[in-house]
Write an enzyme that holds these catalytic residues in place. Structure first.
Site, PDB file in Angstrom:
ATOM      1  N   CYS A 256       3.179  -6.677  -8.308  1.00 40.52           N
ATOM      2  CA  CYS A 256       2.634  -5.862  -7.207  1.00 40.52           C
ATOM      3  C   CYS A 256       1.148  -6.116  -6.981  1.00 40.52           C
ATOM      4  CB  CYS A 256       2.918  -4.379  -7.450  1.00 40.52           C
ATOM      5  SG  CYS A 256       1.994  -3.614  -8.808  1.00 40.52           S
ATOM      6  N   HIS A 305       1.464   1.194  -9.420  1.00 40.81           N
ATOM      7  CA  HIS A 305       2.011   0.365  -8.343  1.00 40.81           C
ATOM      8  C   HIS A 305       1.086   0.375  -7.134  1.00 40.81           C
ATOM      9  CE1 HIS A 305       5.164  -1.919  -6.363  1.00 40.81           C
ATOM     10  NE2 HIS A 305       4.998  -1.167  -5.285  1.00 40.81           N
ATOM     11  N   HIS A 317       5.190  -5.031  -0.065  1.00 41.38           N
ATOM     12  CA  HIS A 317       4.868  -5.079  -1.498  1.00 41.38           C
ATOM     13  C   HIS A 317       5.885  -5.922  -2.266  1.00 41.38           C
ATOM     14  CE1 HIS A 317       7.650  -1.504  -2.834  1.00 41.38           C
ATOM     15  NE2 HIS A 317       8.150  -2.122  -1.793  1.00 41.38           N
TER      16      HIS A 317
END
Length: 341
Positions: A256, A305, A317
Site C-alpha cells: 500500500c 493502510h 490502492h
C-alpha cells in the site's frame, strides 16, 4: 451326570484391558461428538481477511525497518569514508611535521651564539636564525593540527561503531518482521487450502467481481487540490492491475505505501516509506467530504493502510495479499483522515 463346577472367572489382567478399552472408546466417541465442525467458507474468509490485515500491519513494520536499515547503512558508509579521508589528512600532517623536524635538526647542530661568532657573514646568519624561529612556530602549529585531527578521527570512529551496532539491531528487527509476515501468510494459505475447490473458486469469483467493479468505477469530476496530487494520481492509474506484494515499491508490484510513495515520486515528491510516516507528510484533512483527487487517505486506528483518493468516495490502492491495485469504496475501510501533499 451334570457338572456342578463353578464357571471360570476372567483373569484380573483381562478385566483391566477390557475396562481400559471401553474407557478409551467412550473418550473417543465423546471427542468425536464435541469436535469442532469444519469452518464454513464465510468463517474461513473472515479469518483470512483478519490474517491479511495482520500481514499488512507487519508489512508496514517491515518497510519501516528496511528504510531505517538503508538510512543507517548510508550513515555508516559516509562516516567510514570520512574516517578514511581523515586518516589520509593525518598522515600528510605527520609527514609535514617530520619534514619540519628534519630541517630543524639539520640547522640546529651548533649553538646559535657560536654560529654567529664563527660566521663570516653575520647578516646572513641572522636571516637564517629568523627562519629557524619561523620553522619552530610552523612545527607547533602542525602538532596542534595533528592533535585536533586525532580527536576528530577518534570521535568519528566511535560514532561509526555506534551506528554499526544500531544497524545490526535494525537488521535483526528486519529479519524478525519478515518472519512474522511469512508466518501469517502461511497461516492464511493453510486456511484457504482447507476449503474445497468449489469454495476457493467462489472466493476467487468475489475478487474477480471486485476487479470488474474497479474497471467501472465512477470517479466523478472533482479536480485535484494541487498539480502534485494530480500527477501522483495519474501515475498510480497506470499501475492498475499490478499485484500486491509485501515490501514492494514497484514498478511490477506494490504494497500500500509502496504504491503511494512510487506515485508521488513520479510527481517529483519524495514521501516517507511507511503509511504511518506518510500520515505526517502533509496537511491533515479530517473531513472525508473535503478530500480531493491525489490526497493520501489513511485508514485504521494504527494507520497501517494508505491509499490515494480518486474522487467520488473512491480510493486507488494496493489492498492486500492476493489482490491487485484497484479502485474501491472508502466505505470498505475505517477512514481516519486525509493528507494533502
Amino acid at each position: 451326570m451334570a457338572s456342578h463346577r463353578r464357571p471360570k472367572q476372567p483373569s484380573r489382567t483381562r478385566v483391566t484391558v477390557l475396562t481400559a478399552t471401553a474407557a478409551a472408546a467412550v473418550v473417543l466417541s465423546s471427542q468425536a461428538a464435541h469436535a469442532d465442525p469444519k469452518p464454513t467458507k464465510s468463517e474461513v474468509k473472515a479469518k483470512v481477511d483478519k490474517l491479511n490485515q495482520d500481514v499488512e500491519k507487519a508489512t508496514e513494520h517491515y518497510d519501516g525497518a528496511k528504510e531505517q536499515q538503508q538510512k543507517l547503512k548510508k550513515e555508516v558508509d559516509d562516516l567510514q569514508d570520512n574516517v578514511a579521508r581523515g586518516q589520509q589528512d593525518l598522515n600528510k600532517l605527520r609527514d609535514q611535521l617530520g619534514s619540519l623536524a628534519s630541517a630543524q635538526y639539520r640547522s640546529g647542530g651548533i649553538d646559535p651564539s657560536v654560529q654567529l661568532f664563527l660566521s663570516s657573514d653575520p647578516d646572513n646568519f641572522l636571516d637564517k636564525a629568523t627562519a629557524q624561529d619561523q620553522l619552530s612556530s610552523q612545527q607547533a602549529d602542525a602538532i596542534k593540527k595533528i592533535q585536533a585531527k586525532q580527536r576528530s578521527l577518534a570521535q568519528q570512529r566511535l560514532e561509526a561503531q555506534d551506528k554499526l551496532k544500531d544497524l545490526s539491531a535494525t537488521r535483526k528487527k528486519l529479519g524478525d518482521n519478515k518472519k512474522q509476515v511469512q508466518s501469517k501468510l502461511a497461516a492464511a494459505n493453510k486456511l484457504l487450502n482447507s476449503l474445497t475447490a468449489a469454495e476457493r473458486a467462489a472466493l476467487q469469483a468475489d475478487d474477480a467481481r471486485a476487479n470488474r467493479a474497479s474497471d467501472r468505477a465512477n470517479l466523478g469530476n472533482a479536480l485535484p487540490a494541487s498539480a502534485r496530487g494530480g500527477a501522483a494520481l495519474t501515475a498510480a492509474k497506470t499501475q492498475l492491475g499490478k499485484p500486491y506484494v509485501y515490501g514492494a515499491t514497484g514498478p511490477n508490484s506494490f504494497d500500500c505505501s509502496g504504491l503511494t510513495s512510487w506515485a508521488y515520486a513520479q510527481a517529483g515528491v519524495s514521501l516517507p516509506r511507511t503509511s504511518q510516516a506518510q500520515a505526517n507528510a502533509g496537511t491533515r484533512i479530517y473531513s472525508s467530504s473535503a478530500l480531493k483527487p491525489g490526497d493520501l487517505v489513511i485508514f485504521y486506528g494504527d494507520m497501517h493502510h494508505v491509499a490515494l483518493y480518486a474522487g467520488n468516495g473512491m480510493v486507488l490502492h494496493a489492498p492486500r495479499t492476493g489482490t491487485n491495485v484497484r479502485y474501491e469504496s472508502m466505505g470498505d475501510m475505517p477512514f481516519q483522515f486525509g493528507v494533502r501533499i
